[in-house]
Design a protein around this motif. Structure first.
Motif, PDB file in Angstrom:
ATOM      1  N   SER A   4       0.854  -1.189   0.000  1.00 41.36           N
ATOM      2  CA  SER A   4       0.000   0.000   0.000  1.00 41.36           C
ATOM      3  C   SER A   4       0.887   1.236   0.000  1.00 41.36           C
ATOM      4  O   SER A   4       1.873   1.305   0.736  1.00 41.36           O
ATOM      5  CB  SER A   4      -0.933   0.014   1.211  1.00 41.36           C
ATOM      6  OG  SER A   4      -0.197  -0.188   2.397  1.00 41.36           O
ATOM      7  N   GLY A 101      -7.312   1.673   7.849  1.00 39.80           N
ATOM      8  CA  GLY A 101      -6.157   0.755   7.754  1.00 39.80           C
ATOM      9  C   GLY A 101      -6.616  -0.685   7.544  1.00 39.80           C
ATOM     10  O   GLY A 101      -6.042  -1.415   6.730  1.00 39.80           O
ATOM     11  N   LYS A 102      -7.649  -1.058   8.282  1.00 42.47           N
ATOM     12  CA  LYS A 102      -8.167  -2.430   8.181  1.00 42.47           C
ATOM     13  C   LYS A 102      -8.742  -2.674   6.775  1.00 42.47           C
ATOM     14  O   LYS A 102      -8.563  -3.740   6.183  1.00 42.47           O
ATOM     15  CB  LYS A 102      -9.276  -2.612   9.222  1.00 42.47           C
ATOM     16  CG  LYS A 102      -9.168  -3.893   9.995  1.00 42.47           C
ATOM     17  CD  LYS A 102     -10.098  -3.826  11.166  1.00 42.47           C
ATOM     18  CE  LYS A 102     -10.628  -5.216  11.454  1.00 42.47           C
ATOM     19  NZ  LYS A 102     -11.764  -5.161  12.353  1.00 42.47           N
ATOM     20  N   GLU A 105      -5.932  -3.181   4.455  1.00 45.29           N
ATOM     21  CA  GLU A 105      -5.378  -4.538   4.655  1.00 45.29           C
ATOM     22  C   GLU A 105      -6.211  -5.568   3.888  1.00 45.29           C
ATOM     23  O   GLU A 105      -5.680  -6.460   3.240  1.00 45.29           O
ATOM     24  CB  GLU A 105      -5.348  -4.903   6.155  1.00 45.29           C
ATOM     25  CG  GLU A 105      -4.134  -4.381   6.896  1.00 45.29           C
ATOM     26  CD  GLU A 105      -2.796  -4.656   6.200  1.00 45.29           C
ATOM     27  OE1 GLU A 105      -2.541  -5.832   5.865  1.00 45.29           O
ATOM     28  OE2 GLU A 105      -2.029  -3.706   5.965  1.00 45.29           O
ATOM     29  N   SER A 131      -1.057   5.779   8.051  1.00 45.27           N
ATOM     30  CA  SER A 131      -1.191   4.676   9.012  1.00 45.27           C
ATOM     31  C   SER A 131      -1.502   3.362   8.290  1.00 45.27           C
ATOM     32  O   SER A 131      -1.290   2.277   8.838  1.00 45.27           O
ATOM     33  CB  SER A 131      -2.268   4.995  10.049  1.00 45.27           C
ATOM     34  OG  SER A 131      -3.519   4.982   9.398  1.00 45.27           O
ATOM     35  N   ALA A 132      -1.999   3.470   7.049  1.00 41.07           N
ATOM     36  CA  ALA A 132      -2.357   2.261   6.290  1.00 41.07           C
ATOM     37  C   ALA A 132      -1.294   1.901   5.257  1.00 41.07           C
ATOM     38  O   ALA A 132      -1.446   0.936   4.516  1.00 41.07           O
ATOM     39  CB  ALA A 132      -3.685   2.498   5.572  1.00 41.07           C
TER      40      ALA A 132
END
Ligand SMILES: Nc1ncnc2c1ncn2[C@@H]1O[C@H](COP(=O)(O)OP(=O)(O)OP(=O)(O)O)[C@@H](O)[C@H]1O
Ligand SMILES: [Mg+2]
Length: 246
Positions: A4, A101-102, A105, A131-132
């Motif tokens: 990412s 972020g999740k 992912e 943060s991701a």
């Protein structure tokens, strides 16, 4: 392994969206599955530059609120099959940012590269995307105003724990830098303090292709289009020398 990449800047209007569109289409043309994510909440425009506007009413706000799956919210591309787009919402309560972020992912299970187009500045969008992100690219021009803000953006990304922070210098006009009328690329490295991953020339075709809603790499194979391709090659790990801009 999927990666990412957040594309941010200090100052606005320096070319983040153009870079995201250019590099995403190049990676897709190279055969990778790419998700371009617009993270400019309230002011999205990556859809236009990618030629994918008005194709869905869904956006990542719907995913974070649990109203749609990622697969449903994504815009699929008729021309470049393996390039998809996830739009930014027009508004989103900040309490949902933690889920971004999740979501990225999970996207990495479906795509080889998730490339996130941030809003300008050191605010919510850059923080959420960093943060991701496995990698952060800060886009700057050679204007002093942009360079100082870029240094702050790099510092923020490093402080937020970004594993890798690199810089793209955009809209380079050698006629101006050669006569010491503006900082040059070496000055940019000294001021911004990040590794250089691309130097994009000023190229009218970036503006023209965006307004035509046609990806620049389908229109040109030199100038900015070639640099986007070289950045894509560096992202996949190839050693590519920096191009001299004439
Ligand atoms: N290399 C380039 N040569 C010429 N024009 C460019 C180049 N890169 C970007 N532009 C133009 O600069 C303008 C701003 O570009 P873009 O929208 O990509 O910036 P941005 O950083 O995403 O802006 P914002 O901060 O508003 O999100 C657009 O008109 C775009 O076509
Ligand atoms: Mg933008």
């Amino acid at each position: 392994m999927s990666e990412s990449i957040a594309v941010g800047s200090g100052k606005g209007g320096v070319g983040k969206t153009s870079v995201v569109a250019g590099v995403s289409t190049c990676l897709a043309a190279m055969g990778y599955r790419v998700l371009a994510v617009d993270a400019d909440i309230g002011l999205r425009n990556l859809d236009i530059v990618l030629g994918l506007s008005d194709m869905t009413a869904l956006d990542f706000g719907d995913v974070l609120r649990g109203n749609a799956t990622l697969e449903r919210a994504v815009v699929y591309n008729n021309t470049t099959e393996n390039l998809c787009l996830l739009n930014a919402p027009f508004s989103l309560e900040e309490s949902y940012d933690a889920g971004f972020g999740k979501m990225i992912e999970s996207a990495k299970e479906l795509f080889d590269y998730c490339i996130i187009d941030c809003a300008a500045g050191l605010g919510r969008s850059l923080r959420m995307a960093t943060s991701a992100a496995d990698r952060v690219l800060i886009v700057t021009t050679l204007d002093k105003t942009s360079l100082r803000d870029s240094a702050l953006a790099v510092e923020l990304a490093v402080n937020l724990g970004a594993p890798k922070v690199e810089m793209i210098v955009n809209r380079v006009r050698p006629r101006i830098t050669a006569k010491a009328k503006s900082p040059n690329v070496d000055d940019a490295i000294d001021i911004v303090r990040a590794q250089l991953i691309g130097v994009v020339p000023e190229d009218d075709r970036v503006i023209i292709s965006a307004n035509r809603e046609i990806p620049i790499i389908t229109q040109a194979s030199d100038g900015a289009a070639l640099v986007y391709y070289n950045i894509a090659r560096r992202i996949i790990g190839q050693q590519v020398p920096l191009m001299k801009i004439k």
